[in-house]
Design a protein around this motif. Structure first.
Motif, PDB file in Angstrom:
ATOM      1  N   THR A  48      39.253 -17.374   0.408  1.00  0.00           N
ATOM      2  CA  THR A  48      40.640 -17.591   0.830  1.00  0.00           C
ATOM      3  C   THR A  48      40.684 -17.616   2.355  1.00  0.00           C
ATOM      4  O   THR A  48      40.140 -16.715   3.000  1.00  0.00           O
ATOM      5  N   HIS A  49      41.333 -18.633   2.937  1.00  0.00           N
ATOM      6  CA  HIS A  49      41.245 -18.835   4.381  1.00  0.00           C
ATOM      7  C   HIS A  49      42.583 -18.719   5.105  1.00  0.00           C
ATOM      8  O   HIS A  49      43.644 -19.019   4.552  1.00  0.00           O
ATOM      9  N   VAL A  50      42.485 -18.309   6.373  1.00  0.00           N
ATOM     10  CA  VAL A  50      43.532 -18.536   7.363  1.00  0.00           C
ATOM     11  C   VAL A  50      43.164 -19.858   8.035  1.00  0.00           C
ATOM     12  O   VAL A  50      42.109 -19.961   8.672  1.00  0.00           O
ATOM     13  N   LEU A  51      44.011 -20.882   7.872  1.00  0.00           N
ATOM     14  CA  LEU A  51      43.634 -22.245   8.249  1.00  0.00           C
ATOM     15  C   LEU A  51      44.376 -22.715   9.502  1.00  0.00           C
ATOM     16  O   LEU A  51      45.603 -22.651   9.581  1.00  0.00           O
ATOM     17  N   VAL A  52      43.607 -23.203  10.461  1.00  0.00           N
ATOM     18  CA  VAL A  52      44.140 -23.838  11.662  1.00  0.00           C
ATOM     19  C   VAL A  52      43.863 -25.334  11.575  1.00  0.00           C
ATOM     20  O   VAL A  52      42.767 -25.746  11.159  1.00  0.00           O
ATOM     21  N   ASP A  53      44.832 -26.142  11.955  1.00  0.00           N
ATOM     22  CA  ASP A  53      44.625 -27.587  12.013  1.00  0.00           C
ATOM     23  C   ASP A  53      43.824 -27.888  13.279  1.00  0.00           C
ATOM     24  O   ASP A  53      44.368 -28.287  14.309  1.00  0.00           O
ATOM     25  N   GLN A  78      46.315 -20.055  20.503  1.00  0.00           N
ATOM     26  CA  GLN A  78      45.976 -19.581  19.169  1.00  0.00           C
ATOM     27  C   GLN A  78      45.963 -18.039  19.225  1.00  0.00           C
ATOM     28  O   GLN A  78      44.944 -17.450  19.582  1.00  0.00           O
ATOM     29  N   PRO A  79      47.065 -17.378  18.897  1.00  0.00           N
ATOM     30  CA  PRO A  79      47.150 -15.912  19.073  1.00  0.00           C
ATOM     31  C   PRO A  79      46.108 -15.185  18.213  1.00  0.00           C
ATOM     32  O   PRO A  79      46.228 -15.102  16.989  1.00  0.00           O
ATOM     33  N   GLY A  80      45.080 -14.648  18.870  1.00  0.00           N
ATOM     34  CA  GLY A  80      43.977 -14.033  18.152  1.00  0.00           C
ATOM     35  C   GLY A  80      44.357 -12.794  17.371  1.00  0.00           C
ATOM     36  O   GLY A  80      43.929 -12.607  16.223  1.00  0.00           O
ATOM     37  N   GLU A  81      45.167 -11.928  17.983  1.00  0.00           N
ATOM     38  CA  GLU A  81      45.549 -10.694  17.293  1.00  0.00           C
ATOM     39  C   GLU A  81      46.341 -10.995  16.028  1.00  0.00           C
ATOM     40  O   GLU A  81      46.101 -10.403  14.970  1.00  0.00           O
ATOM     41  N   ALA A  82      47.277 -11.931  16.131  1.00  0.00           N
ATOM     42  CA  ALA A  82      48.072 -12.303  14.957  1.00  0.00           C
ATOM     43  C   ALA A  82      47.195 -12.920  13.872  1.00  0.00           C
ATOM     44  O   ALA A  82      47.411 -12.684  12.680  1.00  0.00           O
ATOM     45  N   LYS A  83      46.209 -13.688  14.278  1.00  0.00           N
ATOM     46  CA  LYS A  83      45.299 -14.287  13.300  1.00  0.00           C
ATOM     47  C   LYS A  83      44.506 -13.201  12.575  1.00  0.00           C
ATOM     48  O   LYS A  83      44.322 -13.241  11.356  1.00  0.00           O
ATOM     49  N   GLY A  84      44.051 -12.203  13.333  1.00  0.00           N
ATOM     50  CA  GLY A  84      43.325 -11.102  12.721  1.00  0.00           C
ATOM     51  C   GLY A  84      44.188 -10.306  11.759  1.00  0.00           C
ATOM     52  O   GLY A  84      43.725  -9.886  10.683  1.00  0.00           O
ATOM     53  N   ARG A  85      45.453 -10.120  12.119  1.00  0.00           N
ATOM     54  CA  ARG A  85      46.361  -9.378  11.237  1.00  0.00           C
ATOM     55  C   ARG A  85      46.608 -10.150   9.938  1.00  0.00           C
ATOM     56  O   ARG A  85      46.713  -9.543   8.863  1.00  0.00           O
ATOM     57  N   LEU A  86      46.685 -11.481  10.024  1.00  0.00           N
ATOM     58  CA  LEU A  86      46.866 -12.270   8.817  1.00  0.00           C
ATOM     59  C   LEU A  86      45.621 -12.197   7.929  1.00  0.00           C
ATOM     60  O   LEU A  86      45.733 -12.108   6.699  1.00  0.00           O
ATOM     61  N   LEU A  87      44.448 -12.197   8.532  1.00  0.00           N
ATOM     62  CA  LEU A  87      43.216 -12.000   7.760  1.00  0.00           C
ATOM     63  C   LEU A  87      43.258 -10.657   7.029  1.00  0.00           C
ATOM     64  O   LEU A  87      42.884 -10.556   5.860  1.00  0.00           O
ATOM     65  N   GLU A 112      46.191  -9.180  -6.304  1.00  0.00           N
ATOM     66  CA  GLU A 112      46.812 -10.494  -6.210  1.00  0.00           C
ATOM     67  C   GLU A 112      45.718 -11.560  -6.069  1.00  0.00           C
ATOM     68  O   GLU A 112      44.550 -11.254  -5.870  1.00  0.00           O
ATOM     69  N   SER A 113      46.131 -12.792  -6.147  1.00  0.00           N
ATOM     70  CA  SER A 113      45.223 -13.918  -5.897  1.00  0.00           C
ATOM     71  C   SER A 113      45.813 -14.750  -4.767  1.00  0.00           C
ATOM     72  O   SER A 113      46.368 -15.833  -4.989  1.00  0.00           O
ATOM     73  N   PRO A 114      45.711 -14.246  -3.527  1.00  0.00           N
ATOM     74  CA  PRO A 114      46.355 -14.950  -2.415  1.00  0.00           C
ATOM     75  C   PRO A 114      45.735 -16.318  -2.168  1.00  0.00           C
ATOM     76  O   PRO A 114      44.532 -16.519  -2.350  1.00  0.00           O
ATOM     77  N   ARG A 115      46.588 -17.260  -1.774  1.00  0.00           N
ATOM     78  CA  ARG A 115      46.112 -18.595  -1.434  1.00  0.00           C
ATOM     79  C   ARG A 115      45.851 -18.670   0.068  1.00  0.00           C
ATOM     80  O   ARG A 115      46.348 -17.867   0.848  1.00  0.00           O
ATOM     81  N   SER A 116      45.072 -19.673   0.455  1.00  0.00           N
ATOM     82  CA  SER A 116      44.841 -19.905   1.869  1.00  0.00           C
ATOM     83  C   SER A 116      46.174 -20.194   2.558  1.00  0.00           C
ATOM     84  O   SER A 116      47.058 -20.839   1.983  1.00  0.00           O
ATOM     85  N   GLU A 117      46.317 -19.703   3.783  1.00  0.00           N
ATOM     86  CA  GLU A 117      47.578 -19.850   4.514  1.00  0.00           C
ATOM     87  C   GLU A 117      47.352 -20.549   5.842  1.00  0.00           C
ATOM     88  O   GLU A 117      46.361 -20.270   6.538  1.00  0.00           O
ATOM     89  N   PRO A 118      48.264 -21.446   6.226  1.00  0.00           N
ATOM     90  CA  PRO A 118      48.143 -22.103   7.533  1.00  0.00           C
ATOM     91  C   PRO A 118      48.483 -21.135   8.659  1.00  0.00           C
ATOM     92  O   PRO A 118      49.268 -20.193   8.477  1.00  0.00           O
ATOM     93  N   PHE A 119      47.882 -21.374   9.814  1.00  0.00           N
ATOM     94  CA  PHE A 119      48.151 -20.560  11.001  1.00  0.00           C
ATOM     95  C   PHE A 119      48.506 -21.511  12.128  1.00  0.00           C
ATOM     96  O   PHE A 119      47.703 -22.354  12.526  1.00  0.00           O
TER      97      PHE A 119
END
Length: 353
Positions: free
Chosen positions: A163-168, A312-321, A332-339
Motif C-alpha cells: 500500500t503506497h503514499v503516491l506522488v505524481d 513535498q512536505p516530508g513530515e506530513a508524508k511520513g505521518r501519512l505512511l 483494515e485494508s487501506p488503499r494507496s493514497e495520493p499525496f
C-alpha cells in the motif's frame, strides 16, 4: 526482601502485593494507559524499586497480544545517505511521531538488496515500511508476503501487496519544467537522481530510462521530457546529494555559451544546490545566466537563497505512511493514497538573459 524472593524472578504480582494494590492497578501504572492516582502510582513505583523490578517482560506481553510491537522501516542502501538528506529525515521524523503515538517501536534496517538470508528474517515485526526512494522490485516483498506482514511504501517497491503514499512524480516534474518554459527558456537540461545502483555521475540517453531500477527518478525524467525538447541533455547523479549535483552541473554548464542550458531542472533540492554551486564556481549568475529548480521543498539555510522547487512536505508524508500502517495493523485494508505536491517559486528562476 525475603529469601524466597531472592531466589526467584520478581513478578508484577510481588510488586502489587507489596504496594497493597491489585495486579491490574499495578499493570496500569507500568503501561501508563489507565486512570491511576498519583499517590497509588508512587506507591507502586516505590515497591518496584525496593524489589528491583524493571517492569513487565515485553516478550511475554507481545506473546499475549499476538504482536511484536515493532515495525521495520527499510531504507535503501546505506543509512548514512538517508541521514544526510534533510527530506529523508523529515519523512522519518513524521513516521516516528505516528509510530510513537501507536506505542510501536521502529526497527531501522538498511537494505542492500543482496544479503541472503536478509537480516529482517531474524526479527519479529508487525509491519514493514519502505518510506524513501527505492528499487522497483525488492526480494523482501516475497519474504514479507509469506509471513503475512503488511507493507507500506512511498512508491516502491511496485507490488500489489504494498500500500503506497503516491506522488505524481511525472506531473510534478513537468510542472517545474513548464515553469521554465513559461519564463521563456528553450535550452533546458535535467539532473537525475540515480536510476540504478553503483552508477557514476554521467550523461545518459533517453533510452536508458526504460531500464531504470528506481521508478521515482524515471518518472521525474519522463515529466521533464513531456515538456522539454527530447534532445535536452540528461545527467544522472551518482547520489542525490550536493557533491554529485555540483559535478553534474559542471558537466552541463562548463561548455561554450551557445551550447549552455539556460535552465536546469534537478530531481532534488540537494542536487539543485549542487548545480548552483557549479554555476557560481564557473562565474555564472543564478538566475540571470542559469535558472535552477529542485524537488522536495526542504530547508537549506546555508544556500542563502530561496530555491524554486516542488514542495513535498516530508513530515506530513511520513505521518501519512504511519497512518496507513496504523490502519493496516487495526485489521483494515487501506488503499494507496495520493499525496499532493506543488510548485513553489523562489529566487533561483527568471527569464533567460
Amino acid at each position: 526482601m525475603s529469601p524466597s524472593r531472592q531466589t526467584r524472578k520478581v513478578t508484577l504480582r510481588d510488586v502489587a502485593e507489596l504496594a497493597g494494590v491489585s495486579i491490574s492497578t499495578a499493570s496500569l501504572v507500568f503501561s501508563g494507559k489507565g486512570p491511576v492516582s498519583a499517590t497509588t502510582a508512587e506507591r507502586v513505583q516505590a515497591a518496584a524499586a525496593e524489589l528491583a523490578y524493571a517492569g513487565p517482560d515485553p516478550l511475554a506481553s507481545s506473546l499475549r497480544q499476538g504482536r511484536a510491537g515493532t515495525v521495520a522501516v527499510i531504507v535503501e542502501d546505506r543509512l548514512l545517505h538517508a541521514f544526510r538528506d534533510p527530506f529523508a529525515l523529515a519523512v522519518l521524523d513524521g513516521l516516528a511521531q505516528e509510530l510513537d503515538a501507536m506505542g510501536t517501536s521502529m526497527l531501522l534496517i538498511a537494505d542492500h538488496g543482496d544479503a541472503q538470508p536478509h537480516p529482517l528474517a531474524a526479527h519479529a515485526i508487525d509491519a514493514a515500511i519502505f518510506p524513501l526512494c527505492g528499487r522497483t522490485d525488492s526480494p523482501l516483498v516475497s519474504h514479507l508476503l509469506a509471513r503475512r506482514i503488511p507493507m507500506i511504501g512511498a512508491g516502491a517497491p511496485l507490488h500489489d501487496g504494498v500500500t503506497h503514499v503516491l506522488v505524481d512524480e511525472r506531473g510534478a516534474s513537468a510542472a517545474a519544467t513548464q515553469h521554465l518554459v513559461d519564463l521563456g527558456h528553450t535550452r533546458l537540461a535535467h539532473v537525475l537522481m540515480p536510476i540504478g545502483p553503483g552508477r557514476p555521475t554521467h550523461r545518459i540517453a533517453v533510452a536508458e530510462l526504460e531500464h531504470a531500477a528506481y521508478p521515482d527518478a524515471r518518472e521525474r525524467a519522463r515529466g521533464f521530457l513531456d515538456v522539454a525538447d527530447p534532445a535536452s541533455p540528461l545527467v544522472e547523479a551518482e547520489q542525490p546529494d550536493v557533491a554529485a549535483g555540483e559535478l553534474a552541473g559542471r558537466i552541463l554548464l562548463d561548455v561554450a555559451a551557445d551550447n549552455r542550458p539556460t535552465g536546469v531542472v534537478a530531481q532534488s533540492d540537494l542536487l539543485a544546490a549542487g548545480v548552483i554551486r557549479a554555476a557560481e564556481g564557473l562565474g555564472l549568475r543564478v538566475p540571470e545566466d542559469v535558472s535552477v529548480t529542485g524537488f522536495d521543498g526542504v530547508d537549506l539555510p546555508w544556500l542563502d537563497r530561496q530555491l524554486t522547487t516542488i514542495d513535498q512536505p516530508g513530515e506530513a508524508k511520513g505521518r501519512l505512511l504511519g497512518d496507513l500502517t496504523r490502519r493496516a495493523l487495526a485489521g483494515e485494508s487501506p488503499r494507496s493514497e495520493p499525496f499532493d505536491v506543488s510548485l513553489r517559486v523562489g529566487d533561483t528562476t527568471s527569464g533567460p538573459a
